[in-house]
Design an enzyme around this catalytic site. Structure first.
Site, PDB file in Angstrom:
ATOM      1  N   ASP A  68       0.874  -1.170   0.000  1.00 52.10           N
ATOM      2  CA  ASP A  68       0.000   0.000   0.000  1.00 52.10           C
ATOM      3  C   ASP A  68       0.907   1.215   0.000  1.00 52.10           C
ATOM      4  O   ASP A  68       1.886   1.257   0.742  1.00 52.10           O
ATOM      5  CB  ASP A  68      -0.904   0.020   1.229  1.00 52.10           C
ATOM      6  CG  ASP A  68      -2.021   1.036   1.055  1.00 52.10           C
ATOM      7  OD1 ASP A  68      -2.803   0.892   0.081  1.00 52.10           O
ATOM      8  OD2 ASP A  68      -2.114   1.989   1.844  1.00 52.10           O
ATOM      9  N   SER A  69       0.600   2.180  -0.856  1.00 51.15           N
ATOM     10  CA  SER A  69       1.529   3.294  -0.958  1.00 51.15           C
ATOM     11  C   SER A  69       0.822   4.623  -1.141  1.00 51.15           C
ATOM     12  O   SER A  69      -0.388   4.674  -1.370  1.00 51.15           O
ATOM     13  CB  SER A  69       2.503   3.047  -2.112  1.00 51.15           C
ATOM     14  OG  SER A  69       1.808   2.801  -3.291  1.00 51.15           O
ATOM     15  N   LYS A 170      13.458   5.037 -12.341  1.00 59.03           N
ATOM     16  CA  LYS A 170      12.501   5.104 -11.231  1.00 59.03           C
ATOM     17  C   LYS A 170      12.669   3.872 -10.331  1.00 59.03           C
ATOM     18  O   LYS A 170      12.646   3.982  -9.102  1.00 59.03           O
ATOM     19  CB  LYS A 170      11.062   5.195 -11.766  1.00 59.03           C
ATOM     20  CG  LYS A 170      10.021   5.203 -10.643  1.00 59.03           C
ATOM     21  CD  LYS A 170       8.596   5.392 -11.121  1.00 59.03           C
ATOM     22  CE  LYS A 170       7.620   5.321  -9.945  1.00 59.03           C
ATOM     23  NZ  LYS A 170       6.221   5.490 -10.315  1.00 59.03           N
ATOM     24  N   ARG A 176       8.543   1.784  -3.750  1.00 60.04           N
ATOM     25  CA  ARG A 176       8.125   0.393  -3.971  1.00 60.04           C
ATOM     26  C   ARG A 176       9.356  -0.518  -4.121  1.00 60.04           C
ATOM     27  O   ARG A 176       9.405  -1.609  -3.583  1.00 60.04           O
ATOM     28  CB  ARG A 176       7.254   0.309  -5.241  1.00 60.04           C
ATOM     29  CG  ARG A 176       6.155  -0.706  -5.116  1.00 60.04           C
ATOM     30  CD  ARG A 176       5.122  -0.635  -6.241  1.00 60.04           C
ATOM     31  NE  ARG A 176       5.134   0.548  -7.053  1.00 60.04           N
ATOM     32  CZ  ARG A 176       4.476   1.666  -6.767  1.00 60.04           C
ATOM     33  NH1 ARG A 176       3.705   1.731  -5.725  1.00 60.04           N
ATOM     34  NH2 ARG A 176       4.569   2.721  -7.548  1.00 60.04           N
TER      35      ARG A 176
HETATM   36  P1  IMP Z   1      -1.262   2.144  -4.399  1.00 59.74           P
HETATM   37  O1  IMP Z   1      -1.498   1.832  -2.957  1.00 59.74           O
HETATM   38  O2  IMP Z   1       0.063   1.651  -4.887  1.00 59.74           O
HETATM   39  O3  IMP Z   1      -2.386   1.728  -5.286  1.00 59.74           O
HETATM   40  O4  IMP Z   1      -1.128   3.733  -4.526  1.00 59.74           O
HETATM   41  C1  IMP Z   1      -2.120   4.627  -4.042  1.00 59.74           C
HETATM   42  C2  IMP Z   1      -1.951   5.996  -4.683  1.00 59.74           C
HETATM   43  O5  IMP Z   1      -0.727   6.603  -4.243  1.00 59.74           O
HETATM   44  C3  IMP Z   1      -1.860   5.971  -6.204  1.00 59.74           C
HETATM   45  O6  IMP Z   1      -3.127   5.998  -6.781  1.00 59.74           O
HETATM   46  C4  IMP Z   1      -1.082   7.263  -6.472  1.00 59.74           C
HETATM   47  O7  IMP Z   1      -1.938   8.375  -6.434  1.00 59.74           O
HETATM   48  C5  IMP Z   1      -0.137   7.333  -5.287  1.00 59.74           C
HETATM   49  N1  IMP Z   1       1.141   6.676  -5.647  1.00 59.74           N
HETATM   50  C6  IMP Z   1       1.614   5.496  -5.158  1.00 59.74           C
HETATM   51  N2  IMP Z   1       2.793   5.187  -5.717  1.00 59.74           N
HETATM   52  C7  IMP Z   1       3.078   6.183  -6.576  1.00 59.74           C
HETATM   53  C8  IMP Z   1       4.174   6.413  -7.472  1.00 59.74           C
HETATM   54  O8  IMP Z   1       5.132   5.619  -7.612  1.00 59.74           O
HETATM   55  N3  IMP Z   1       4.107   7.546  -8.197  1.00 59.74           N
HETATM   56  C9  IMP Z   1       3.093   8.449  -8.095  1.00 59.74           C
HETATM   57  N4  IMP Z   1       2.044   8.261  -7.308  1.00 59.74           N
HETATM   58  C10 IMP Z   1       2.032   7.143  -6.535  1.00 59.74           C
END
Ligand code: IMP
Length: 197
Positions: A68-69, A170, A176
């Site tokens: 989760d990010s 990247k 990540r």
């Molecule tokens: P997820 O949990 O990886 O789906 O990320 C959730 C949200 O965080 C994404 O929809 C982006 O808005 C933002 N996000 C996460 N990782 C990145 C990245 O590597 N670049 C830019 N935005 C990110």
């Protein structure tokens, strides 16, 4: 070793497999079953990655990795944080909202965070880790690569935004990849049987 990646995002599975292949260990990440649909109602990245991992484990009962990010901005008290994906309706509007909220603010410090949780086939947390990529938020979006907030994020010691970097570049520095390398290192050291000659 096969690991189910608790994400329906094929691009993410591909990206993670590329980093794993570069790392040189025999691990393949695969998509979860079609009915994978977790409710991400945790209060932290770590909690949300655990919720996703548990949900995928209930379906697959095998090794699971979930992530989760999001983007955390100091001057906004960590926002958008876990709400990064929902901060506005489209990626462009989300960037616009962040830039508006930072209008006139000198402190532009921010970081991307990525929490990962590895669950074993018995359903127990085997390892978890949060990777970060530190940087600053610039005033105008630049670059076409990547996704999300990449066009406004300048990694520390870089003059290009993440959206101006290649995918390989990247992958050297992203939150990540930092988290994934830590997980892969754990797998290599603790879970893969090495042949002794
Ligand atoms: P997820 O949990 O990886 O789906 O990320 C959730 C949200 O965080 C994404 O929809 C982006 O808005 C933002 N996000 C996460 N990782 C990145 C990245 O590597 N670049 C830019 N935005 C990110």
């Amino acid at each position: 070793m096969k690991i189910v990646l608790a994400s329906s995002n094929e691009h993410k599975v591909q990206e993670i497999n590329e980093i794993a292949a570069d790392y040189g260990i025999d691990v393949k990440f695969i998509l979860p079953p079609n009915n994978f649909n977790p409710i991400e109602n945790g209060k932290t990245f770590q909690e949300n990655s655990y919720i996703k991992a548990r949900e995928a484990w209930k379906l697959a009962k095998s090794w699971i990795l979930a992530d989760d990010s999001g983007l955390c901005i100091d001057a906004l008290n960590g926002a958008p944080g876990i709400y990064s994906a929902r901060y506005a309706d489209t990626p462009e509007l989300r960037i616009k909202r962040v830039l508006n909220e930072l209008n006139g603010t000198a402190d532009r410090k921010a970081y991307f965070a990525c929490a990962m949780t590895l669950i074993n086939p018995q359903g127990k947390v085997e390892y978890s880790f949060e990777g970060r990529c530190e940087g600053t938020i610039i005033r105008e979006p630049r670059g076409k690569n990547g996704f999300g907030y990449d066009p406004i994020f300048l990694p520390r010691n870089y003059t290009k935004t993440i959206a101006e970097l290649s995918e390989d570049e990247k992958n050297q520095i992203s939150h990540r990849s930092v988290a994934l390398r830590q997980i892969l290192n754990y797998i290599k050291t603790n879970l893969l049987i090495t042949e002794i000659h």
